[in-house]
Design an enzyme around this catalytic site. Structure first.
Site, PDB file in Angstrom:
ATOM      1  N   TYR A 121     -16.825  19.405 -14.056  1.00  0.00           N
ATOM      2  CA  TYR A 121     -17.092  17.978 -13.862  1.00  0.00           C
ATOM      3  C   TYR A 121     -17.997  17.772 -12.647  1.00  0.00           C
ATOM      4  O   TYR A 121     -17.651  18.188 -11.539  1.00  0.00           O
ATOM      5  CB  TYR A 121     -15.774  17.227 -13.677  1.00  0.00           C
ATOM      6  CG  TYR A 121     -15.966  15.746 -13.472  1.00  0.00           C
ATOM      7  CD1 TYR A 121     -16.605  14.977 -14.438  1.00  0.00           C
ATOM      8  CD2 TYR A 121     -15.532  15.124 -12.309  1.00  0.00           C
ATOM      9  CE1 TYR A 121     -16.800  13.618 -14.247  1.00  0.00           C
ATOM     10  CE2 TYR A 121     -15.713  13.759 -12.113  1.00  0.00           C
ATOM     11  CZ  TYR A 121     -16.358  13.019 -13.089  1.00  0.00           C
ATOM     12  OH  TYR A 121     -16.552  11.674 -12.888  1.00  0.00           O
ATOM     13  N   ARG A 139       0.829  -1.212   0.000  1.00  0.00           N
ATOM     14  CA  ARG A 139       0.000   0.000   0.000  1.00  0.00           C
ATOM     15  C   ARG A 139       0.859   1.256   0.000  1.00  0.00           C
ATOM     16  O   ARG A 139       0.391   2.365  -0.236  1.00  0.00           O
ATOM     17  CB  ARG A 139      -0.973  -0.017   1.186  1.00  0.00           C
ATOM     18  CG  ARG A 139      -1.873   1.187   1.211  1.00  0.00           C
ATOM     19  CD  ARG A 139      -3.214   1.059   1.960  1.00  0.00           C
ATOM     20  NE  ARG A 139      -3.297   0.121   3.041  1.00  0.00           N
ATOM     21  CZ  ARG A 139      -2.816   0.346   4.277  1.00  0.00           C
ATOM     22  NH1 ARG A 139      -2.181   1.466   4.556  1.00  0.00           N
ATOM     23  NH2 ARG A 139      -2.965  -0.564   5.210  1.00  0.00           N
ATOM     24  N   LYS A 150      -9.081   8.821 -18.806  1.00  0.00           N
ATOM     25  CA  LYS A 150      -9.555   9.429 -20.047  1.00  0.00           C
ATOM     26  C   LYS A 150      -8.446   9.434 -21.096  1.00  0.00           C
ATOM     27  O   LYS A 150      -7.960   8.392 -21.463  1.00  0.00           O
ATOM     28  CB  LYS A 150     -10.067  10.841 -19.738  1.00  0.00           C
ATOM     29  CG  LYS A 150     -10.965  10.918 -18.493  1.00  0.00           C
ATOM     30  CD  LYS A 150     -12.306  10.247 -18.685  1.00  0.00           C
ATOM     31  CE  LYS A 150     -13.095  10.081 -17.382  1.00  0.00           C
ATOM     32  NZ  LYS A 150     -13.365  11.296 -16.626  1.00  0.00           N
ATOM     33  N   ASP A 197      -8.044  21.087 -12.739  1.00  0.00           N
ATOM     34  CA  ASP A 197      -8.371  19.781 -13.298  1.00  0.00           C
ATOM     35  C   ASP A 197      -8.011  19.856 -14.781  1.00  0.00           C
ATOM     36  O   ASP A 197      -8.671  20.550 -15.557  1.00  0.00           O
ATOM     37  CB  ASP A 197      -9.854  19.472 -13.088  1.00  0.00           C
ATOM     38  CG  ASP A 197     -10.221  18.061 -13.534  1.00  0.00           C
ATOM     39  OD1 ASP A 197      -9.573  17.548 -14.473  1.00  0.00           O
ATOM     40  OD2 ASP A 197     -11.157  17.475 -12.959  1.00  0.00           O
TER      41      ASP A 197
HETATM   42  C1  LIG Z   1     -13.634  11.565 -15.299  1.00  0.00           C
HETATM   43  C2  LIG Z   1     -13.195  12.830 -14.706  1.00  0.00           C
HETATM   44  C3  LIG Z   1     -12.790  12.886 -13.367  1.00  0.00           C
HETATM   45  C4  LIG Z   1     -12.854  11.689 -12.453  1.00  0.00           C
HETATM   46  O1  LIG Z   1     -12.001  10.676 -12.826  1.00  0.00           O
HETATM   47  P1  LIG Z   1     -12.239   9.086 -12.578  1.00  0.00           P
HETATM   48  O2  LIG Z   1     -11.009   8.477 -13.104  1.00  0.00           O
HETATM   49  O3  LIG Z   1     -13.494   8.726 -13.323  1.00  0.00           O
HETATM   50  O4  LIG Z   1     -12.425   8.913 -11.112  1.00  0.00           O
HETATM   51  C5  LIG Z   1     -12.355  14.112 -12.884  1.00  0.00           C
HETATM   52  N1  LIG Z   1     -12.328  15.216 -13.658  1.00  0.00           N
HETATM   53  C6  LIG Z   1     -12.722  15.204 -14.937  1.00  0.00           C
HETATM   54  C7  LIG Z   1     -12.684  16.466 -15.748  1.00  0.00           C
HETATM   55  C8  LIG Z   1     -13.185  14.007 -15.505  1.00  0.00           C
HETATM   56  O5  LIG Z   1     -13.589  13.999 -16.774  1.00  0.00           O
END
Ligand SMILES: *Cc1c(COP(=O)(O)O)cnc(C)c1O
Length: 371
Positions: free
Chosen positions: A100, A48, A196, A171
């Site tokens: 988001y 961990r 993504k 982000d």
């Molecule tokens: C998908 C997404 C997240 C969250 O990510 P996960 O890997 O699904 O937990 C955060 N910010 C944005 C802009 C996203 O598109």
């Protein structure tokens, strides 16, 4: 590795040991324990606390922004650790109203711990300034936003945040460090869902925070170890494998997305198209000089009309998420908690030839509105 090579060149070699008879790429190391006795070595006692695969991924991710990185089990696990680290002693977290929705949901969970989420339009600097000055705060920026693809001026926001003594995080999931480097514009950290565009093959869930602040990075590692939001060794391996081709994929996706956005903007059934590359402001071109990424959205007259278009594609896959090599789309407001307009379709442009995508969209838009 020497800093004299480009970030893209270094990315290809990150995590690789130039050692005779060793594998040319970082091996997958599935383990929960390491052989150890006596004084434990921090990252090689229990699984961990460390894995060679996370470290290779972190080297590659950090290298894209000349920074350090901490990988997590998901983008949301990364956001949770970052919010908990920064919310301490701060009464507000200021987020974009159109960003988001998962970040808004998560920020709401900070309330019992003394931090109130406040929503603002990041393009309205006076409004952001007002909210940041009202109480000790964190600015949780996102640009381009998901799913309306609005672009915020990071240099201007950083100035407003600094004046209010508020750390700014960005982000950077939709643009990635290849197209936009928030730390260069004054952000304390960049937040990523690796799920993504970065992993890019729709086969892994992972996340990361990138920062040049050693204390912040140490705080995040401590949250990861004690909270347990760690990436699996295989997930980290897949994310690094995907990351190495990110510059190639995102260049193609940005070109195709612009072509698709232009096509959509000229279609009589499409009410509005949201893509930063259509009529971008000067600051947006400065901030993202190499393209605007794979994600765009467009609006139909109604939810049923949008549903019919999505259901009529033969190539584009109906699915959520974005950034994969395959193009996907969905009517966004089908998700509870999403504030996008009812008829909005979010399209993630993959690496198929743009002409094929436009042909598929063209036939989907040609299907009669009422069956
Ligand atoms: C998908 C997404 C997240 C969250 O990510 P996960 O890997 O699904 O937990 C955060 N910010 C944005 C802009 C996203 O598109």
């Amino acid at each position: 590795m020497s800093g004299s090579f480009s970030a893209e060149a270094r990315l290809i070699h990150a995590g690789t040991a130039r050692t005779a008879a060793q594998p040319a790429t970082p091996p997958l190391v599935p383990t929960s324990i390491y052989v150890s006795e006596g004084e434990p070595r921090r990252e090689r006692g229990y699984g961990r606390d460390g894995n060679p695969g996370w470290e290779a991924l972190e080297e590659a991710l950090g290298g894209l922004e000349d920074a350090g990185a901490v990988a997590f089990a998901s983008g949301q696990a990364a956001s949770m650790a970052l919010m908990l680290t920064l919310a301490q002693g701060r009464e507000r977290i200021v987020l974009p109203a159109d960003g988001y929705y998962g970040a808004r949901l998560l920020a709401g969970k900070l309330r019992p711990h003394g931090t109130e989420p406040v929503h603002a339009d990041l393009r309205d600097l006076a409004a952001v300034e007002r909210e940041l000055k009202g109480a000790p705060a964190v600015l949780w920026a996102e640009t381009p936003t998901n799913p309306l693809l609005r672009v915020a001026d990071l240099a201007a926001l950083a100035e407003v945040a600094a004046a209010a003594n508020a750390p700014m995080i960005v982000d950077n999931t939709t643009a990635t460090g290849v197209l936009q480097r928030p730390l260069d514009w004054g952000a304390a950290a960049s937040l990523y869902s690796l799920t993504k565009v970065i992993s890019g093959h729709s086969d892994v869930i992972a996340g990361a925070v990138v920062s040049r602040d050693a204390e912040l990075l140490a705080g995040l590692r401590a949250w990861r170890s004690s909270g347990g939001g760690i990436p699996g060794p295989f997930e980290a391996w897949l994310a690094l494998r995907g990351l190495k081709t990110l510059p190639l994929r995102i260049a193609r996706q940005s070109d195709s997305a612009l072509a698709v956005a232009r096509y959509l903007a000229g279609h009589r059934r499409v009410r509005a198209v949201h893509y930063p590359g259509l009529g971008a402001a000067a600051f947006a071109r400065r901030q993202m000089p190499d393209g605007f990424g794979p994600l765009l959205s467009f609006e139909m007259d109604s939810a049923p009309a949008a549903d019919r278009v999505v259901a009529s594609s033969r190539l584009i896959l109906p699915a959520t998420s974005f950034g994969g090599v395959e193009s996907t789309w969905e009517r966004r407001a089908r998700w509870p908690g999403e504030t996008a307009p009812d008829g909005l379709i979010r399209l993630s442009v993959g690496i198929e030839p743009a002409a094929d995508l436009i042909a598929d969209i063209d036939q989907a838009l040609a299907t009669p509105e009422v069956p």
